[in-house]
Design an enzyme around this catalytic site. Structure first.
Site, short mmCIF file in Angstrom:
data_model
loop_
_atom_site.label_atom_id
_atom_site.label_comp_id
_atom_site.label_asym_id
_atom_site.label_seq_id
_atom_site.Cartn_x
_atom_site.Cartn_y
_atom_site.Cartn_z
NE ARG A 155 6.57 -7.77 4.26
CZ ARG A 155 6.15 -8.86 4.87
NH1 ARG A 155 5.15 -9.54 4.37
NH2 ARG A 155 6.71 -9.27 5.99
NE ARG A 168 -4.53 -4.30 -5.24
CZ ARG A 168 -3.92 -5.47 -5.46
NH1 ARG A 168 -2.73 -5.71 -4.90
NH2 ARG A 168 -4.48 -6.39 -6.21
CE1 TYR A 200 1.24 2.02 -0.73
CE2 TYR A 200 0.85 2.67 1.54
CZ TYR A 200 1.51 1.89 0.61
OH TYR A 200 2.46 1.00 1.05
CG ASP A 246 0.70 -6.21 -2.53
OD1 ASP A 246 1.48 -6.64 -1.67
OD2 ASP A 246 -0.50 -5.92 -2.31
#
Length: 247
Positions: free
Chosen positions: A51, A200, A111, A53
């Site tokens: 998805r 995060r 990531y 953010d």
């Protein structure tokens, strides 16, 4: 019907994430509309690997799309890059098996979180890296990062509403690294899946470790108890990149 496997990159600063939104512009909306324009059809539905953010970027994001047009893959890439805005680019396109799905066939994702650790702001990194002007203890962060490797319940490292989206908060992390080059700190995390805001929050926790606001035992207890208070802050989306998707 052809099933195309497509890799793109995008600067997510001006988008409300990848997934189509009713009241905001998303990467999915732009790409679908561009495919429709290229093929002169109704915009097809594309299926993304993640998805992502609002404000999050992607270096290699995969989606699949089913089309009836016989456009060659090289023509698809060239045509899309002619029509897409400057902050989205098609990297590659190939034929895939009919049952390939960009999300459900994913084996691992990687990531990267970038931190500008220089004292002064860098205007050329605006919305591309999180500016943290205070000294970071890289060795301390590297040591703590190893605690996340393995299979754990990461509920303490997930935004509360994100837990409602998934059946389980258990994930396996294959590697976590922290490095610094020229004042830019890179936190790289690879795993079989990630929860809402997980990267995060892990990055924010490692900063708290450097600052002495959290300890190794806090991380260990957070992984056992799921207590969000034992983890660190959620860093802004600016520095987050989907770096790679493995199939």
């Amino acid at each position: 019907m052809r099933n195309l496997k497509v890799f793109i990159s995008y600067n997510g600063a001006e988008y409300h994430g990848f997934q189509r939104q009713e009241n905001a512009v998303s990467v999915q909306e732009i790409v679908e509309n561009t495919i429709g324009k290229l093929l002169k059809t109704e915009p097809p539905v594309i299926y993304g690997c993640s998805r992502t953010d609002a404000g999050v970027h992607a270096r290699r994001f995969c989606f699949n799309v089913k089309i009836e047009n016989n456009i060659p893959c090289v023509g698809f890439v060239k045509g899309m890059n002619t029509l897409l805005p400057d902050d989205i680019a098609v990297l590659s396109c190939e034929e895939a098996d009919d049952d390939f799905h960009a999300r459900f066939c994913t084996k691992a994702k990687e990531y990267v979180y970038l931190i500008n650790n220089k004292p002064e702001r860098d205007v050329f990194l605006r919305k591309l890296a999180y500016h943290y002007p205070f000294p970071l203890d890289i060795e301390k962060m590297q040591s703590a990062a190893s605690l996340f490797v393995g299979e754990h319940d990461f509920s303490a490292f997930c935004r509360s509403e994100g837990k409602k989206r998934v059946k389980s908060t258990v994930r396996t992390i294959y590697s976590v690294s922290v490095s610094e080059t020229g004042g830019i700190v890179e936190i790289k995390i690879k795993g079989n899946g990630f929860l809402y805001n997980m990267v995060r929050i892990i990055a924010g926790t490692l900063i708290y470790i450097s600052e002495g606001k959290r300890s190794v035992s806090d991380i260990e207890n957070a992984l056992v108890t799921g207590d969000r208070e034992l983890a660190g802050i959620t860093l802004p989306p600016d520095g987050l990149y989907l770096n790679e998707v493995c199939y």
